[in-house]
Each structure stands twice: as structure tokens, then as C-alpha cells.
Enzyme design. Sequence first.
Site, short mmCIF file in Angstrom:
data_model
loop_
_atom_site.label_atom_id
_atom_site.label_comp_id
_atom_site.label_asym_id
_atom_site.label_seq_id
_atom_site.Cartn_x
_atom_site.Cartn_y
_atom_site.Cartn_z
N TYR A 201 42.70 -10.62 0.63
CA TYR A 201 43.12 -9.54 -0.26
C TYR A 201 42.04 -8.50 -0.11
O TYR A 201 40.88 -8.73 -0.50
CB TYR A 201 43.17 -10.03 -1.70
CG TYR A 201 44.42 -10.79 -2.09
CD1 TYR A 201 45.68 -10.23 -1.90
CD2 TYR A 201 44.33 -12.05 -2.68
CE1 TYR A 201 46.83 -10.91 -2.28
CE2 TYR A 201 45.48 -12.73 -3.07
CZ TYR A 201 46.72 -12.16 -2.86
OH TYR A 201 47.85 -12.83 -3.24
N THR B 110 47.09 -9.40 3.45
CA THR B 110 48.28 -9.36 2.60
C THR B 110 48.52 -7.92 2.14
O THR B 110 47.65 -7.28 1.56
CB THR B 110 48.10 -10.30 1.38
OG1 THR B 110 47.96 -11.62 1.88
CG2 THR B 110 49.29 -10.24 0.44
N HIS C 105 56.17 -12.59 -0.79
CA HIS C 105 55.19 -13.23 -1.67
C HIS C 105 55.87 -14.26 -2.57
O HIS C 105 55.50 -14.45 -3.73
CB HIS C 105 54.49 -12.16 -2.52
CG HIS C 105 53.04 -12.43 -2.79
ND1 HIS C 105 52.03 -11.73 -2.17
CD2 HIS C 105 52.40 -13.33 -3.60
CE1 HIS C 105 50.85 -12.17 -2.61
NE2 HIS C 105 51.06 -13.15 -3.48
N SER D 86 43.43 -19.03 1.26
CA SER D 86 43.51 -17.80 0.46
C SER D 86 42.14 -17.25 0.08
O SER D 86 41.19 -18.01 -0.08
CB SER D 86 44.29 -18.11 -0.83
OG SER D 86 44.09 -17.12 -1.81
N LYS E 159 50.77 -9.72 6.46
CA LYS E 159 51.66 -10.57 5.64
C LYS E 159 52.34 -9.73 4.57
O LYS E 159 51.66 -9.05 3.79
CB LYS E 159 50.84 -11.68 4.99
CG LYS E 159 51.60 -12.54 3.98
CD LYS E 159 50.76 -13.70 3.50
CE LYS E 159 51.52 -14.63 2.57
NZ LYS E 159 51.59 -14.15 1.20
C1 LIG Z 1 50.93 -20.14 -6.91
C2 LIG Z 1 50.97 -19.18 -5.76
C3 LIG Z 1 49.81 -18.53 -5.36
C4 LIG Z 1 49.84 -17.64 -4.29
N1 LIG Z 1 48.66 -17.07 -3.87
C5 LIG Z 1 48.68 -16.24 -2.79
C6 LIG Z 1 47.47 -15.71 -2.28
O1 LIG Z 1 46.39 -16.00 -2.78
N2 LIG Z 1 47.54 -14.88 -1.21
C7 LIG Z 1 48.74 -14.55 -0.61
O2 LIG Z 1 48.76 -13.78 0.35
N3 LIG Z 1 49.90 -15.07 -1.06
C8 LIG Z 1 49.90 -15.91 -2.12
N4 LIG Z 1 51.08 -16.47 -2.54
C9 LIG Z 1 52.32 -16.22 -1.78
C10 LIG Z 1 52.50 -17.27 -0.67
O3 LIG Z 1 51.57 -17.08 0.37
C11 LIG Z 1 53.88 -17.21 -0.02
O4 LIG Z 1 54.16 -15.89 0.38
C12 LIG Z 1 55.03 -17.72 -0.90
O5 LIG Z 1 54.59 -18.71 -1.81
C13 LIG Z 1 56.12 -18.30 -0.01
O6 LIG Z 1 57.23 -18.65 -0.75
P1 LIG Z 1 57.56 -20.18 -1.20
O7 LIG Z 1 56.66 -20.47 -2.35
O8 LIG Z 1 58.99 -20.08 -1.59
O9 LIG Z 1 57.33 -21.10 -0.02
C14 LIG Z 1 51.06 -17.37 -3.62
C15 LIG Z 1 52.23 -18.02 -4.03
C16 LIG Z 1 52.19 -18.93 -5.08
C17 LIG Z 1 53.47 -19.64 -5.45
#
Ligand SMILES: Cc1cc2nc3c(=O)[nH]c(=O)nc-3n(C[C@H](O)[C@H](O)[C@H](O)COP(=O)(O)O)c2cc1C
Length: 362
Positions: A139, A165, A257, A115, A233
Site C-alpha cells: 500500500y 494495490t 478487492h 500484505s 492489483k
Molecule cells: C480480511 C481481508 C483483508 C485484506 N487485506 C488486503 C491487503 O492488505 N492488501 C490488499 O491488496 N488486498 C487485501 N484484501 C483483498 C484481497 O487481496 C483480495 O483482493 C480479495 O480478498 C479476493 O477476494 P476473495 O476474498 O473473494 O477471494 C483483503 C481482503 C480481505 C477479505
Amino acid sequence: MEGESGGPEMPLVCLTDFQALARELLSKSTRDFIEGGADESFTRDDNIAAFKKIRLRPRYLRDVSKVDPRTTIQGEEISAPVCIAPTGFHCLVWPDGEMSTARAAQAAGICYITSTFASCSLEDIVASAPKGLRWFQLYVQTDWQLNKQLIQRVESLGFKALVLTLDAPIPGNRRDDSRNQLDLKRNLMLKDLRSPEKGNPASDLRTSPLSASFCWNDLAWFRSITQLPIILKGILTKEDAELAVKHSVHGIIVSNHGGRQLDDVPASIDALTEVVAAVDGKIEVYLDGGVRNGNDVLKALALGAKCVFLGRPILWGLACKGEHGVEEVLNILKNEFYTAMALTGCRSVAEINQNLVQFSRL
Ligand SMILES: Cc1cc2nc3c(=O)[nH]c(=O)nc-3n(C[C@H](O)[C@H](O)[C@H](O)COP(=O)(O)O)c2cc1C
């Protein structure tokens, strides 16, 4: 090891076991940050419920004495179609943070999307697992010079794809984080995106704000400054999938997300079919959101995903046992996927197709 009851500690055998233990180990504000969804968390929960509405149609007598779960993404081999979605701030849950995650991904032979909000420097992450397959999630920042510097840096560090994203032009409304008055900038040593140095104290934070003006026409600029494949994404509709193909990107991650941005959008697995149909095999389509067992992986592949990515389950593994916890989570899922393949009669991922699934009536 002794459990709380004084008896031998129960082994963790599935992803929800890791979730339960992580819940006990983490502080309330960190737990809420990881688990949280936007608004009423309808979509976060629907990501999981929607998988449960899909039934499997197994085929038998097909000699499954040898099952091969390997596949490729963007031409690179992975040991199984189960990879790591980008999540920020791994040092919140484990001291070595993203360095541990990277080591576990390398050991498992799968791809780790790092990330923009990694809490370790990109250089340290690469040094901790130099042979691992890594993509970088950006981002898009308002400072375009910074975007360019970051992309050139990850390209020279050997990252193999650039993931943009799309679904976070502004932050989603996560009620628990507001109640907890969570301030990641204040609580964390955020790294300075401009330099390869380690974390800077928040007072010295020089990260620029995210760009809310990023739009389709900007993709040509990204293509002009990097050789890396570009993956979008956060696509949920056929309209945006068609635009993605038109703008010559190399892949799509169907994602909401983890239900953390806009609530009341479809579950990822429900959006997958229309995106796969719109793309018509021209680029690879992946999925994240609600994948919690091997059958979920098989269902996503049957509906056209090339591979799935895990968000929260990786953080549960990291919170429970660091690098070894992430490795265990990945191994559990890979073993479950292997079982799902064998029990549905699939000897290779190429044999997984839509005849293996049916939608149950509610
Ligand atoms: C704590 C947390 C932080 C996240 N940070 C990012 C991020 O920095 N960039 C991003 O594109 N998605 C981020 N996401 C989304 C994840 O990439 C992903 O789309 C999502 O967690 C998938 O669903 P799941 O948690 O049910 O597996 C984050 C999700 C969580 C839970």
C-alpha cells in the site's frame, strides 16, 4: 475428534465447509471484518454469482490418465495456478499468523503475496518458510522514503515481485466494521513498517498514512528503485489495462478487492475478458475475487488468467486449523482443479482455452 453432537467430527471437504466452521470459531467483529464488503456488498456477492453464470464445455476421449496442473508466474514454477492473495492481520485469526500462512504456501508449492499489513515481521515470515515463493504487496505510503526502504527490504529478503494495490487510495466504506466500531490499530499489535522489529503496541504506532495521490507517473519511480517485476492489483477496465502495459509493468491482478472498496463494480471474472483483450498477451494477467472451487479456477484460466489468488478462503483455513487448515484449503482447491481439468479433457494448463466455457442466459 468428537463433533458437537458427540459423533465423529465431519471432515471439511470444500471451501464453504471451512467458511462455516470459521464463522463459528471467530468473534463477531473478526468474522464481520473478514466477510465484509463495501456498502451493500453487491460486488462481493456478485464475485461469486458471476462464476455461476459460466458453463463448462467438456471434451471427451482425450486420454486424461496424466494431468499436469503446474504452471509458471513471472517465470517461477508453481504446483497449480492457485495462490494466496494479500490479506492483512493474520494474527487476528491464528496466533502464528502470517508465519503459518507462509509455511502452508511453501508446503503447497504456490505463491504467497504478503500484505503491507502483515501482523508478523517480514523477517519472521521469511524465516518460517525460507524456500517459499513470495511476492510483497505494497500500500503506497505518503512517506516515499519509507516506500523505498520497504521495497529494498523485501528485495533483499528474497521476495520475487512487488504488487502495488491501486484500488485503495482511501478505505472503502464497510458498514459492519463501523457498526462494530472495529479499530484495528487499537486491537492489534501492528508492526512498525520502518524497522524489522516485531510488533509495537498501538500507542507506538508509526505507520504512515496511505497515499491518495499515487498516480501513473509514479510508476517510473518504482521501476527506477527496484529490479523486481511490478504487478498492479485492482485493475477492472481496458483503459487502465492499456495504461499498465504502456507504463511497462509486468503483470495485472484483475480484482475488486473482494468487493471491499468500491461497491457496484463488475465481478472480477466479468472484468477479466476486457482486460485480457486489452493486454493482448503482452503481460501476464491474474485474477482474484470469488474463487471458491476448482471449476472457478478452470473458468478463470479459460478466460485468460494465468493464475488465481484466494483471499477469504485462506483466512477460513487459518482460523479453523492454522497452517494445516491453509494447507487443506489449498489441497482441496488443487484437487478440485485437477478433477476439473480431467473432466473437461485438459492434460495441461496450456490446453485450457476459451472454448471450454460458455455464458449461460440469465
Ligand atoms: C480480511 C481481508 C483483508 C485484506 N487485506 C488486503 C491487503 O492488505 N492488501 C490488499 O491488496 N488486498 C487485501 N484484501 C483483498 C484481497 O487481496 C483480495 O483482493 C480479495 O480478498 C479476493 O477476494 P476473495 O476474498 O473473494 O477471494 C483483503 C481482503 C480481505 C477479505
